[in-house]
Design a protein around this motif. Sequence first.
Motif, mmCIF file in Angstrom:
data_model
loop_
_atom_site.group_PDB
_atom_site.id
_atom_site.type_symbol
_atom_site.label_atom_id
_atom_site.label_comp_id
_atom_site.label_asym_id
_atom_site.label_seq_id
_atom_site.Cartn_x
_atom_site.Cartn_y
_atom_site.Cartn_z
ATOM 1 N N LEU A 133 -6.902 4.748 -25.786
ATOM 2 C CA LEU A 133 -8.323 5.008 -25.951
ATOM 3 C C LEU A 133 -9.064 3.679 -26.091
ATOM 4 C CD1 LEU A 133 -8.145 7.924 -28.560
ATOM 5 C CD2 LEU A 133 -8.661 8.145 -26.120
ATOM 6 N N ALA A 134 -10.356 3.717 -25.929
ATOM 7 C CA ALA A 134 -11.160 2.512 -26.117
ATOM 8 C C ALA A 134 -11.098 2.074 -27.580
ATOM 9 C CB ALA A 134 -12.603 2.781 -25.703
ATOM 10 N N PRO A 135 -11.268 0.782 -27.847
ATOM 11 C CA PRO A 135 -11.267 0.316 -29.237
ATOM 12 C C PRO A 135 -12.372 0.987 -30.043
ATOM 13 C CG PRO A 135 -11.130 -1.529 -27.710
ATOM 14 C CD PRO A 135 -11.443 -0.328 -26.884
ATOM 15 N N SER A 136 -12.072 1.271 -31.306
ATOM 16 C CA SER A 136 -13.070 1.853 -32.195
ATOM 17 C C SER A 136 -13.512 0.811 -33.215
ATOM 18 C CB SER A 136 -12.499 3.068 -32.932
ATOM 19 O OG SER A 136 -13.396 3.528 -33.922
ATOM 20 N N ALA A 137 -14.794 0.799 -33.501
ATOM 21 C CA ALA A 137 -15.318 -0.139 -34.489
ATOM 22 C C ALA A 137 -15.147 0.369 -35.912
ATOM 23 C CB ALA A 137 -16.797 -0.406 -34.215
ATOM 24 N N TYR A 138 -14.734 1.639 -36.052
ATOM 25 C CA TYR A 138 -14.742 2.278 -37.362
ATOM 26 C C TYR A 138 -13.341 2.558 -37.900
ATOM 27 C CZ TYR A 138 -19.542 3.094 -35.864
ATOM 28 O OH TYR A 138 -20.821 2.931 -35.406
ATOM 29 N N CYS A 139 -13.192 2.458 -39.196
ATOM 30 C CA CYS A 139 -11.946 2.826 -39.876
ATOM 31 C C CYS A 139 -11.687 4.311 -39.689
ATOM 32 C CB CYS A 139 -12.058 2.489 -41.361
ATOM 33 S SG CYS A 139 -10.706 3.126 -42.373
ATOM 34 N N SER A 140 -10.446 4.674 -39.427
ATOM 35 C CA SER A 140 -10.088 6.074 -39.193
ATOM 36 C C SER A 140 -10.245 6.939 -40.429
ATOM 37 C CB SER A 140 -8.633 6.162 -38.704
ATOM 38 O OG SER A 140 -8.464 5.484 -37.483
ATOM 39 N N PHE A 141 -10.295 6.340 -41.611
ATOM 40 C CA PHE A 141 -10.364 7.100 -42.853
ATOM 41 C C PHE A 141 -11.770 7.131 -43.456
ATOM 42 C CE2 PHE A 141 -5.905 6.132 -42.440
ATOM 43 C CZ PHE A 141 -5.286 7.292 -42.866
ATOM 44 N N CYS A 142 -12.420 5.974 -43.552
ATOM 45 C CA CYS A 142 -13.705 5.921 -44.262
ATOM 46 C C CYS A 142 -14.877 5.550 -43.363
ATOM 47 C CB CYS A 142 -13.619 4.955 -45.434
ATOM 48 S SG CYS A 142 -13.502 3.212 -44.944
ATOM 49 N N ALA A 158 -2.134 -8.067 -38.258
ATOM 50 C CA ALA A 158 -0.876 -8.158 -37.515
ATOM 51 C C ALA A 158 -1.119 -7.773 -36.060
ATOM 52 C CB ALA A 158 0.188 -7.248 -38.121
ATOM 53 N N SER A 159 -0.277 -8.303 -35.174
ATOM 54 C CA SER A 159 -0.326 -7.936 -33.763
ATOM 55 C C SER A 159 0.687 -6.824 -33.506
ATOM 56 C CB SER A 159 0.004 -9.147 -32.892
ATOM 57 O OG SER A 159 0.111 -8.774 -31.531
ATOM 58 N N LEU A 160 0.247 -5.755 -32.825
ATOM 59 C CA LEU A 160 1.141 -4.647 -32.503
ATOM 60 C C LEU A 160 1.671 -4.745 -31.077
ATOM 61 C CD1 LEU A 160 -0.734 -1.668 -34.223
ATOM 62 C CD2 LEU A 160 1.060 -3.147 -35.144
ATOM 63 N N GLN A 161 0.857 -5.253 -30.163
ATOM 64 C CA GLN A 161 1.317 -5.509 -28.802
ATOM 65 C C GLN A 161 0.305 -6.411 -28.094
ATOM 66 O OE1 GLN A 161 1.382 -1.586 -26.648
ATOM 67 N NE2 GLN A 161 -0.302 -2.484 -25.471
ATOM 68 N N GLU A 162 0.747 -7.007 -26.989
ATOM 69 C CA GLU A 162 -0.114 -7.833 -26.164
ATOM 70 C C GLU A 162 -0.252 -7.217 -24.778
ATOM 71 O OE1 GLU A 162 1.642 -11.680 -26.135
ATOM 72 O OE2 GLU A 162 1.263 -12.053 -28.266
ATOM 73 N N SER A 163 -1.331 -7.533 -24.113
ATOM 74 C CA SER A 163 -1.559 -7.147 -22.704
ATOM 75 C C SER A 163 -1.306 -5.672 -22.414
ATOM 76 C CB SER A 163 -0.685 -8.006 -21.786
ATOM 77 O OG SER A 163 -0.976 -9.366 -21.959
ATOM 78 N N PRO A 164 -2.200 -4.775 -22.788
ATOM 79 C CA PRO A 164 -3.444 -5.017 -23.509
ATOM 80 C C PRO A 164 -3.204 -5.221 -25.008
ATOM 81 C CG PRO A 164 -3.235 -2.700 -23.021
ATOM 82 C CD PRO A 164 -2.092 -3.363 -22.330
ATOM 83 N N GLU A 165 -4.076 -5.969 -25.599
ATOM 84 C CA GLU A 165 -3.912 -6.315 -27.011
ATOM 85 C C GLU A 165 -4.215 -5.129 -27.914
ATOM 86 O OE1 GLU A 165 -5.216 -10.015 -29.803
ATOM 87 O OE2 GLU A 165 -6.856 -8.892 -28.876
ATOM 88 N N SER A 190 -5.021 0.182 -39.789
ATOM 89 C CA SER A 190 -4.888 1.067 -38.636
ATOM 90 C C SER A 190 -4.907 0.270 -37.342
ATOM 91 C CB SER A 190 -6.022 2.103 -38.616
ATOM 92 O OG SER A 190 -6.073 2.843 -39.811
ATOM 93 N N ALA A 191 -4.301 0.848 -36.313
ATOM 94 C CA ALA A 191 -4.292 0.213 -35.000
ATOM 95 C C ALA A 191 -5.710 0.108 -34.449
ATOM 96 C CB ALA A 191 -3.422 1.010 -34.042
ATOM 97 N N SER A 192 -6.009 -0.999 -33.794
ATOM 98 C CA SER A 192 -7.346 -1.210 -33.228
ATOM 99 C C SER A 192 -7.605 -0.286 -32.046
ATOM 100 C CB SER A 192 -7.511 -2.663 -32.787
ATOM 101 O OG SER A 192 -6.547 -2.998 -31.780
ATOM 102 N N ARG A 193 -6.536 0.137 -31.376
ATOM 103 C CA ARG A 193 -6.660 1.080 -30.271
ATOM 104 C C ARG A 193 -5.625 2.176 -30.442
ATOM 105 N NH1 ARG A 193 -7.396 -1.642 -24.460
ATOM 106 N NH2 ARG A 193 -8.155 0.484 -24.099
ATOM 107 N N MET A 194 -6.087 3.417 -30.351
ATOM 108 C CA MET A 194 -5.207 4.555 -30.535
ATOM 109 C C MET A 194 -4.698 5.063 -29.180
ATOM 110 S SD MET A 194 -4.879 5.047 -33.714
ATOM 111 C CE MET A 194 -5.662 4.453 -35.232
#
Length: 313
Positions: free
Chosen positions: A23-32, A41-48, A61-65
């Motif tokens: 999904l597209a990056p979200s600017a908002y916290c998934s909880f609040c 932390a980095s979860l993966q690269e390309s796409p980041e 939370s992950a920057s992209r779901m």
Amino acid sequence: MKENNLKATLFHQSAHLSEHDLLAPSAYCSFCKSTQRTPVASLQESPEVVLLHCKKCHASSASRMPKPETLSKYYSQYYDSFDDEEDRITLDAPDRMACHIVRHAKPVLGDLAGREISILDYGGGDGAISAKIAHEFVKLGAAKVKIALIDYNKSTIETSDNRIQFFRPGDLTEISEKTVHLVVASAVLEHIPEPSEILAKLLASLTEGGIFYARTPYVTPISKIAKFINIKFDFTYPAHVHDLGARFWNNVISTLPLEGAFSISRSTPSIVETTFEQHFLRTLIAHALKLPGFVFKEAYGLVGGWEVFIRRD
């Protein structure tokens, strides 16, 4: 040279997701829904994809779901990879987990003699642990235990005790508010991209005097140390999309839009998943790392996971 590697869990494999899977990056916290988030932390690269820590509610939370269809494919392959049902149990000793939950839930629930007790097992696989909890409740005098089991896995463990009954709601909309004595959400919330509404509904389902149990990974501090000493740490993304520790759980009641009064009855490092008999070294390390967390609480992070018991007052 063989690369040193640590995993957040023994039971899930990470997968590299393409742009099409995300999904597209979200600017908002998934909880609040706060926008005050910083990368940890980095979860993966390309796409980041990075892990973002919310300064307001302290969820990471992950920057992209992953897209819903991506997760559906991932988990269908995950369940198909097991040879039999026993391989799907993510604990060395489910009996120990069940007794642990009962031991800390019983003082809140009170005398069970002659009562009909309801359990909501959210994400509990085939219900193996909730069935064992129900057996413990029956031993304590409960006349009947009804278990609502909601999970992607549609198999249900068999029980020979007719005082214990399972039923399979389609989703949480079939669970009425203030009807459940014990909610179990063990090692599940970290898998759900948008869990805030689900968590609020789980808590709303509790009767007055009911108790909610959750267990989640909290591995960000360990991952930072692993990176510092040049050991690769596998967060197991996209299986895990959130990292939730003491500061999140200790403030969760004020974070969620809840009606009614709730209080935290226990908030500690989570129970160790493994046993000395089956995984001696891993179990020894887990106990050693978790022990300071019982004393220093939020000031110490190397616990691997956190658990909480929340009571509806």
